[in-house]
Write an enzyme that holds these catalytic residues in place. Structure first.
Site, short mmCIF file in Angstrom:
data_model
loop_
_atom_site.label_atom_id
_atom_site.label_comp_id
_atom_site.label_asym_id
_atom_site.label_seq_id
_atom_site.Cartn_x
_atom_site.Cartn_y
_atom_site.Cartn_z
N CYS A 1 -1.97 9.51 2.35
CA CYS A 1 -1.50 8.89 1.10
C CYS A 1 -2.39 9.26 -0.08
O CYS A 1 -1.91 9.35 -1.20
CB CYS A 1 -1.45 7.38 1.26
SG CYS A 1 -3.01 6.70 1.82
N GLU B 1 0.89 -1.17 0.00
CA GLU B 1 0.00 0.00 0.00
C GLU B 1 0.92 1.21 0.00
O GLU B 1 1.46 1.58 1.04
CB GLU B 1 -0.90 -0.02 1.24
CG GLU B 1 -1.83 -1.22 1.34
CD GLU B 1 -2.99 -1.16 0.35
OE1 GLU B 1 -3.33 -0.05 -0.11
OE2 GLU B 1 -3.56 -2.22 0.03
#
Ligand code: NAD
Length: 465
Positions: free
Chosen positions: A252, A218
């Site tokens: 993110c 991720e």
């Protein structure tokens, strides 16, 4: 490797072996066992809620509202969703069986992977540690979790609460820096789930490849906002500022940069400046809704990306205080320093485009497919064109970040922004092996597949065409 690293690696080898022995003896963990453990995790989080929120304040000056929304509340919600659906997720799925292998029944069983390693980053240190843990335990694995050394107070609360609630052969939490990750990565895990930067993701994948350990990565990247000429500008401005300033830009999927249609550029910028001034006032450093950058190194890195002559609002920083003012920069070009890396701070660069093709070319000119892309347009065919053409981990139309809040949507990257996805059932699947089980009957045994093959080929050709 230093002597200490060897000792550390030996220690971790024993811990992994301890979990493997337990897993082999107990697997597959029953529905009841998993439910009990997830409920225990829920109680543990509930009992440590205020310590976690306090630690998030100490490490990141995270406002309590954000700490609840994106960390503690987020994982409690994920847990409730998992507890509610686990029985259904665990149920083997019946699939049809083609006539030429009848009589038989076919099922897919979601089976655990084994001993998993979860490595988490600093920016959402609670949710990005516990959310994958929920999925791993729901899927019936044992787990070692490594928290971020950049948020030491949160890591301490997490490790204390996890290690006192669970037996180490089932779940354990390790605090530590690169040296610890290095010692963990030489161990044989059945799956490694890493959340962090692309640079470290490459290291994790290289180490995992040595033992053919599957990975979920991720990662991050530069997520664009495309504001089209027909966008609802007021809503776009509100939601982009929300997405960018959440956790002081250390998200993110934060809007990394804006591409705005030439025809509305000035109006958009004026409204953006107005919104930032309204929300954060003349002295944003004193505004409790604005957190701090995780450390001085990152504050200094972000400050170097600010080109004062391009700043339309903000631009102030204080490295010692880990403070960066909400900042917007206009007239940006692809060659500018700010377009060369993920910003990960409250600085928003703006570029403009004349048509959709140009906007797409700018996105494609950057080396990585974004983790998220945000399209602001009132026109359905524009929404459809851009969301189809942009290669991104996920898309939100007329909003920012909210796609993450839906556990029914898989969350993950594509290409350089990541491998694999999770959240809700997708997390359960990520930590499961989809085992095929074909159960054939014995009351009929058609001779077609057995030698001698004479005269059977023509029949086969009729069947397989
Ligand atoms: P990072 O990659 O520096 O660190 C992540 C983890 O890796 C930490 O636990 C750290 O101890 C470990 N690590 C650091 N350097 C290492 C090395 N050389 N070898 C082995 N392990 C090492 O990431 P970060 O700074 O904590 O987090 C920010 C990054 O994470 C951003 O790029 C962001 O986009 C990304 N991120 C992605 C997601 C997502 O879900 N896709 C979520 C949050 C953050």
């Amino acid at each position: 490797m230093s002597k200490d690293s060897v000792t550390l690696a030996d220690d971790y080898q024993q811990r992994v072996q301890q979990q493997r022995t337990f897993f082999m003896k107990s697997q597959p963990f029953s529905y009841t066992y998993r439910l009990q453990q997830l409920k225990l995790l829920k109680q543990t989080i509930e009992a440590n809620k205020s310590q976690l929120i306090e630690a998030l304040d100490t490490d990141l000056s995270k406002p309590e509202f954000e700490a609840y929304l994106t960390e503690v509340g987020f994982v409690l919600n994920e847990l409730s969703d998992t507890l509610k659906h686990l029985k259904k997720w665990m149920k083997p799925k019946k699939v049809s069986t083609p006539y030429f292998i009848q009589p038989a029944k076919s099922h897919i069983h979601a089976t655990p992977l084994g001993v998993c390693l979860i490595i988490s980053p600093f920016n959402y240190p609670v949710s990005l540690c516990l959310s994958p843990l929920i999925a791993a335990l729901a899927a019936g694995n044992t787990c070692i979790v490594k928290t971020s050394e950049l948020t030491p107070n949160v890591s301490r609360v997490l490790s204390t609460m996890i290690n006192s609630a669970f037996a180490p052969e089932y779940v354990q939490c390790i605090e530590g820096d690169v040296e610890h990750v290095t010692a963990l990565l030489v161990q044989k895990f059945d799956h490694i789930f890493f959340t962090g930067s692309s640079e470290v993701g490459k290291i994790v994948m290289q180490q995992a490849a040595k033992q053919l350990t599957p990975v979920t990565l991720e990662l991050g990247g530069k997520s664009p906002c495309i504001v089209c000429a027909d966008a609802n500008i007021d809503i776009a401005v509100k939601r982009i500022v929300y997405g960018k300033m959440l956790n002081t830009g250390q998200t993110c999927v934060a809007p990394d940069y804006v591409l705005v249609a030439d025809s509305i550029k000035q109006e958009f910028i004026d409204k953006l400046v107005g919104r930032i001034n309204k929300l954060y006032g003349n002295e944003p450093s004193k505004n409790p809704a604005l957190g701090r950058i995780v450390n001085q190194r990152h504050t200094s890195r972000i400050s170097e990306l600010i080109e004062q002559e391009k700043v339309v609002v903000g631009g102030q920083f204080d490295i010692e205080q880990r403070y960066i003012a909400p900042t917007v920069m206009a007239n940006i070009e692809l060659s500018d320093a700010i377009m060369q890396q993920e910003i990960f701070g409250p600085v928003l660069p703006i570029m403009s485009f004349t048509d959709h093709d140009q906007a797409l070319q700018i996105i494609e000119a950057l080396p990585a497919h974004p983790l998220a892309a945000y399209i602001f347009s009132e026109n359905q065919s524009t929404q459809s064109l851009l969301s189809t053409k942009i290669q991104a981990g996920g898309i939100a139309i007329n909003h920012c970040i909210q796609h993450l809040a839906n556990p029914n949507l898989p969350f993950g990257g594509v290409g350089l922004s990541g491998i694999g996805s999770y959240h809700g059932k997708h997390g359960f699947d990520r930590f499961s092996h989809q085992k095929s089980v074909l159960s054939a009957s014995t009351w009929l045994d058609l001779p077609l597949i057995y030698p001698p093959y004479k005269h059977k080929l023509s029949l086969l050709k009729k069947m397989f065409k």
